[in-house]
Design an enzyme around this catalytic site. Sequence first.
Site, mmCIF file in Angstrom:
data_model
loop_
_atom_site.group_PDB
_atom_site.id
_atom_site.type_symbol
_atom_site.label_atom_id
_atom_site.label_comp_id
_atom_site.label_asym_id
_atom_site.label_seq_id
_atom_site.Cartn_x
_atom_site.Cartn_y
_atom_site.Cartn_z
ATOM 1 N N HIS A 210 0.831 -1.208 0.000
ATOM 2 C CA HIS A 210 0.000 0.000 0.000
ATOM 3 C C HIS A 210 0.866 1.259 0.000
ATOM 4 O O HIS A 210 0.559 2.231 -0.697
ATOM 5 C CB HIS A 210 -0.923 -0.007 1.222
ATOM 6 C CG HIS A 210 -1.995 -1.037 1.171
ATOM 7 N ND1 HIS A 210 -1.741 -2.392 1.198
ATOM 8 C CD2 HIS A 210 -3.348 -0.912 1.082
ATOM 9 C CE1 HIS A 210 -2.880 -3.067 1.145
ATOM 10 N NE2 HIS A 210 -3.876 -2.189 1.068
ATOM 11 N N HIS A 252 2.007 -4.190 9.008
ATOM 12 C CA HIS A 252 3.388 -3.988 8.576
ATOM 13 C C HIS A 252 4.214 -3.392 9.715
ATOM 14 O O HIS A 252 3.681 -2.774 10.638
ATOM 15 C CB HIS A 252 3.459 -3.046 7.365
ATOM 16 C CG HIS A 252 2.770 -3.580 6.148
ATOM 17 N ND1 HIS A 252 3.322 -4.569 5.356
ATOM 18 C CD2 HIS A 252 1.583 -3.251 5.580
ATOM 19 C CE1 HIS A 252 2.488 -4.834 4.359
ATOM 20 N NE2 HIS A 252 1.437 -4.044 4.470
#
Length: 296
Positions: A210, A252
Amino acid sequence: MPGTQTRSRPRDRNNVLNRPEFMSLNQPVRRETSAGEGRAGAARRTATRRPSQQDDAAARGSRDSSEGATSGDAVPKDGSRWPEQDCMQLNPSFRGIAINSLLAFDISLSRRLGVCVGARGPGAPLRPMVALLAFSGHALPWLCGTLLCLWRSNSLAGQEVLVNLLLALLLDLMTVAGVQKLVQRRGPWDAPPGFLDRVALDVYSFPAAHASRAVMVSRFLLNHLVLAVPLRILLYLWAFLVGVSRVLLGKHHLSDVGCGFALGFLHFSLVESVWLDSAACQALLAIGSLHWAPLV
């Protein structure tokens, strides 16, 4: 003879060694005792030699094991590794210590920032908004939106920009998926990927897909669209918040997002260096729509 015997008897009586308490001193040493002492001495000498022989054998065995470990040919009979091959590095290098310390700090800080993980976390009320912000950097909205705009576009300049944007999105998708498959790093909370993540091939943590896509798209739009200053600032802020949202959701690490940002800049530079002109874009559109122009 009788005279000598009579003279020797008083001499024997006057001899101190002939007394009963000193009779053992006049007796000769038995051979059995000496033989027993000899055997005991031999046993003691053998016992003193055995430890030295065992030490020599142990030293030879340790030298052989060390030489075999260095050469890599010596393997235990059961097929396992020698203990020396699995031992810790008691004197690691400064580089190794620094890298391990940074990784530990990265994992610890990323877990602390994952406030939107689960329904009972401290950031649970903000979870829907953070999830929506993260979805704005997903691959599906950008791919579907680019294809829709390309289908409704009638200008050659617009089609040229949209075709290059579509190729940039595909490049980012495949590159990030390949690196993730190669590294296979799990997230800070080791949460299983969702359905949308599996569709976009965003299964592992490193690098952040992303974040890479958000930076690449924002740089692409800022370079090819004429926007006001507030909109340009909003695009930069949006790209940054997309990466932060993935950390807040526990998907993440911070290092994954940082590497994703760097990879997005790299993808943008690569697309700009191999930019397709209008004729090449029209040829691709003709191949994709199965409209073949006659060759002249």
